[in-house]
Design a protein around this motif. Structure first.
Motif, PDB file in Angstrom:
ATOM      1  N   MET A   1     -11.592  11.520  -4.286  1.00 34.88           N
ATOM      2  CA  MET A   1      -9.830  11.471  -4.175  1.00 34.88           C
ATOM      3  C   MET A   1      -8.771  11.486  -5.033  1.00 34.88           C
ATOM      4  N   SER A   2      -7.325  11.388  -5.146  1.00 31.09           N
ATOM      5  CA  SER A   2      -6.759  11.906  -5.574  1.00 31.09           C
ATOM      6  C   SER A   2      -5.805  10.283  -6.104  1.00 31.09           C
ATOM      7  N   ALA A   3      -5.019  10.098  -6.819  1.00 31.86           N
ATOM      8  CA  ALA A   3      -4.512   9.047  -7.466  1.00 31.86           C
ATOM      9  C   ALA A   3      -4.004   8.773  -6.850  1.00 31.86           C
ATOM     10  N   VAL A   4      -3.356   9.422  -5.429  1.00 29.05           N
ATOM     11  CA  VAL A   4      -2.282   9.399  -4.540  1.00 29.05           C
ATOM     12  C   VAL A   4      -3.016   8.707  -3.323  1.00 29.05           C
ATOM     13  N   SER A   5      -3.851   9.263  -3.010  1.00 30.50           N
ATOM     14  CA  SER A   5      -4.940   9.028  -1.639  1.00 30.50           C
ATOM     15  C   SER A   5      -5.191   7.725  -2.069  1.00 30.50           C
ATOM     16  N   ALA A   6      -5.826   7.335  -3.503  1.00 32.90           N
ATOM     17  CA  ALA A   6      -6.429   5.487  -4.047  1.00 32.90           C
ATOM     18  C   ALA A   6      -5.238   4.876  -3.449  1.00 32.90           C
ATOM     19  N   ASN A   7      -3.680   5.404  -4.245  1.00 31.46           N
ATOM     20  CA  ASN A   7      -2.681   4.426  -3.818  1.00 31.46           C
ATOM     21  C   ASN A   7      -2.115   4.217  -2.070  1.00 31.46           C
ATOM     22  N   ALA A   8      -2.762   4.816  -1.739  1.00 22.07           N
ATOM     23  CA  ALA A   8      -1.975   4.437  -0.172  1.00 22.07           C
ATOM     24  C   ALA A   8      -3.495   4.074   0.320  1.00 22.07           C
ATOM     25  N   SER A   9      -4.870   4.226  -0.040  1.00 23.23           N
ATOM     26  CA  SER A   9      -5.422   2.908   0.610  1.00 23.23           C
ATOM     27  C   SER A   9      -5.288   2.064   0.198  1.00 23.23           C
ATOM     28  N   VAL A  10      -4.954   1.625  -1.159  1.00 23.85           N
ATOM     29  CA  VAL A  10      -5.177   0.670  -1.656  1.00 23.85           C
ATOM     30  C   VAL A  10      -3.859   0.175  -1.004  1.00 23.85           C
ATOM     31  N   MET A  11      -2.986   0.570  -1.017  1.00 23.79           N
ATOM     32  CA  MET A  11      -1.383  -0.160  -0.213  1.00 23.79           C
ATOM     33  C   MET A  11      -2.070  -0.747   1.130  1.00 23.79           C
ATOM     34  N   ASP A  12      -2.712   0.220   2.442  1.00 24.68           N
ATOM     35  CA  ASP A  12      -3.330   0.599   3.577  1.00 24.68           C
ATOM     36  C   ASP A  12      -3.970  -1.100   3.352  1.00 24.68           C
ATOM     37  N   ILE A  14      -4.048  -3.549   1.933  1.00 23.71           N
ATOM     38  CA  ILE A  14      -3.000  -5.003   1.868  1.00 23.71           C
ATOM     39  C   ILE A  14      -2.177  -5.379   2.968  1.00 23.71           C
ATOM     40  N   TYR A  15      -1.847  -4.632   3.448  1.00 21.23           N
ATOM     41  CA  TYR A  15      -1.550  -4.326   4.653  1.00 21.23           C
ATOM     42  C   TYR A  15      -1.635  -4.486   5.852  1.00 21.23           C
ATOM     43  N   ARG A  16      -2.973  -4.054   5.823  1.00 17.59           N
ATOM     44  CA  ARG A  16      -3.350  -3.410   7.731  1.00 17.59           C
ATOM     45  C   ARG A  16      -2.463  -4.547   8.177  1.00 17.59           C
ATOM     46  N   HIS A  17      -3.333  -5.861   8.020  1.00 15.70           N
ATOM     47  CA  HIS A  17      -3.143  -7.523   8.573  1.00 15.70           C
ATOM     48  C   HIS A  17      -1.289  -8.002   8.082  1.00 15.70           C
ATOM     49  N   GLN A  18      -0.791  -7.727   7.305  1.00 11.43           N
ATOM     50  CA  GLN A  18      -0.690  -8.618   6.049  1.00 11.43           C
ATOM     51  C   GLN A  18       1.061  -7.831   6.576  1.00 11.43           C
ATOM     52  N   ARG A  19       0.996  -6.628   6.972  1.00 12.62           N
ATOM     53  CA  ARG A  19       2.148  -5.966   7.644  1.00 12.62           C
ATOM     54  C   ARG A  19       2.653  -7.119   9.102  1.00 12.62           C
ATOM     55  N   GLU A  50      15.749   4.423   1.070  1.00  9.95           N
ATOM     56  CA  GLU A  50      14.710   3.580   0.697  1.00  9.95           C
ATOM     57  C   GLU A  50      13.489   3.264   0.077  1.00  9.95           C
ATOM     58  N   ILE A  51      13.385   3.296  -1.465  1.00 17.34           N
ATOM     59  CA  ILE A  51      11.753   3.923  -1.757  1.00 17.34           C
ATOM     60  C   ILE A  51      11.121   3.375  -1.503  1.00 17.34           C
ATOM     61  N   GLY A  52       9.862   2.914  -0.485  1.00 17.56           N
ATOM     62  CA  GLY A  52       9.281   2.407  -0.206  1.00 17.56           C
ATOM     63  C   GLY A  52       9.480   1.048   0.333  1.00 17.56           C
ATOM     64  N   CYS A  53       9.995   1.792   1.744  1.00 14.27           N
ATOM     65  CA  CYS A  53      10.470   0.814   2.927  1.00 14.27           C
ATOM     66  C   CYS A  53       9.655   0.064   3.476  1.00 14.27           C
ATOM     67  N   GLY A  54       8.556  -0.032   3.001  1.00 20.94           N
ATOM     68  CA  GLY A  54       8.150  -0.985   3.822  1.00 20.94           C
ATOM     69  C   GLY A  54       8.285  -1.271   5.459  1.00 20.94           C
ATOM     70  N   THR A  55       8.355  -2.397   6.034  1.00 21.07           N
ATOM     71  CA  THR A  55       8.931  -2.782   7.517  1.00 21.07           C
ATOM     72  C   THR A  55      10.134  -2.196   8.019  1.00 21.07           C
ATOM     73  N   ALA A  56      11.382  -1.458   6.855  1.00 24.40           N
ATOM     74  CA  ALA A  56      12.272  -1.497   7.182  1.00 24.40           C
ATOM     75  C   ALA A  56      13.645  -2.469   7.456  1.00 24.40           C
ATOM     76  N   GLU A  79       0.325   2.380   6.990  1.00 25.14           N
ATOM     77  CA  GLU A  79      -0.040   0.993   7.785  1.00 25.14           C
ATOM     78  C   GLU A  79       1.942   0.596   7.271  1.00 25.14           C
ATOM     79  N   MET A  80       2.302   0.231   6.202  1.00 25.32           N
ATOM     80  CA  MET A  80       3.786  -0.223   6.778  1.00 25.32           C
ATOM     81  C   MET A  80       4.802   0.464   7.565  1.00 25.32           C
TER      82      MET A  80
END
Length: 219
Positions: A1-12, A14-19, A50-56, A79-80
């Motif tokens: 898994m690439s570093a980009v994919s790994a970071n995306a998986s971590v963020m997903d 965290i925020y799958r439910h928290q979003r 916006e970079i890292g726009c989250g929930t908008a 997820e976000m």
């Protein structure tokens, strides 16, 4: 898994439910976001990314402040982006806001949005979650049009607050992979100098937060 994919998986993860409760809970401690939006002041018909726009949440507020602006947002978390898309649809601003999934450290705005550069680019409490945050700043300044501005707000170091408060806040933030960037001001100053820009930088709420902007010269 690439570093980009790994970071995306971590963020997903965290925020799958928290979003679903993100905006309700974060409004109490992500201080300075409204200050940043108020300071953007894009030109009429201008473009804002916006970079890292989250929930908008911020894009929605910007849409209300600047009804003539064209708005764009990227986030690494699919997820976000689900929440962001719902926010945009609910508020019927889909004709003005465009979203895309992308990595802040290496995105191609022209490929994602068919827009090479933007009048305003901003980070709102996202640099503290990006492992390669300095690379993200470098990438962001490349997306700013001549005469445009890069804006940032994020956690400070709580230097004027009780020590126990700062230690407790940082320990709690670490649970969500959030690391306040102690040298944010220095990093922005270096970028401003490199690009012959003008830096404004200050602390908010006894250094609870730090806010800054780099204005680039016109060609």
């Amino acid at each position: 898994m690439s570093a980009v994919s790994a970071n995306a998986s971590v963020m997903d993860g965290i925020y799958r439910h928290q979003r679903h409760i993100y905006d309700l809970t974060r409004k109490y401690y992500l201080l300075g976001r409204n200050d940043l939006i108020a300071a953007l002041k894009p030109p009429v018909g201008g473009s804002v990314l916006e970079i890292g726009c989250g929930t908008a949440r911020n894009l929605l507020l910007a849409a209300r402040h600047y009804p003539d602006a064209r708005l764009y947002g990227i986030d690494i978390s699919a997820e976000m982006l689900k929440s962001a898309e719902a926010t945009i649809a609910k508020n019927r601003i889909g004709d003005r806001v465009t979203l895309a999934q992308g990595d802040a450290t290496r995105f191609d705005a022209d490929d994602l949005f068919a827009v090479g550069r933007f009048d305003r680019v901003f980070f709102s409490y996202s640099l503290s979650m990006i492992p390669g945050w300095e690379a993200a700043l470098d990438q962001a300044i490349q997306a700013v049009a001549p005469g445009g501005e890069l804006h940032v707000v994020d956690f400070g170091q709580q230097t004027a607050l009780p020590g126990w408060f700062g230690r407790g806040l940082k320990a709690w933030l670490a649970r969500f992979h959030v690391t306040p960037r102690s040298c944010l001001g220095d990093a922005m100053a270096a970028i401003a100098q490199q690009h012959h820009g003008e830096l404004r930088f200050s602390t908010l709420y006894r250094d609870y937060a730090r806010i800054g902007a780099i204005r680039l010269p016109r060609d």
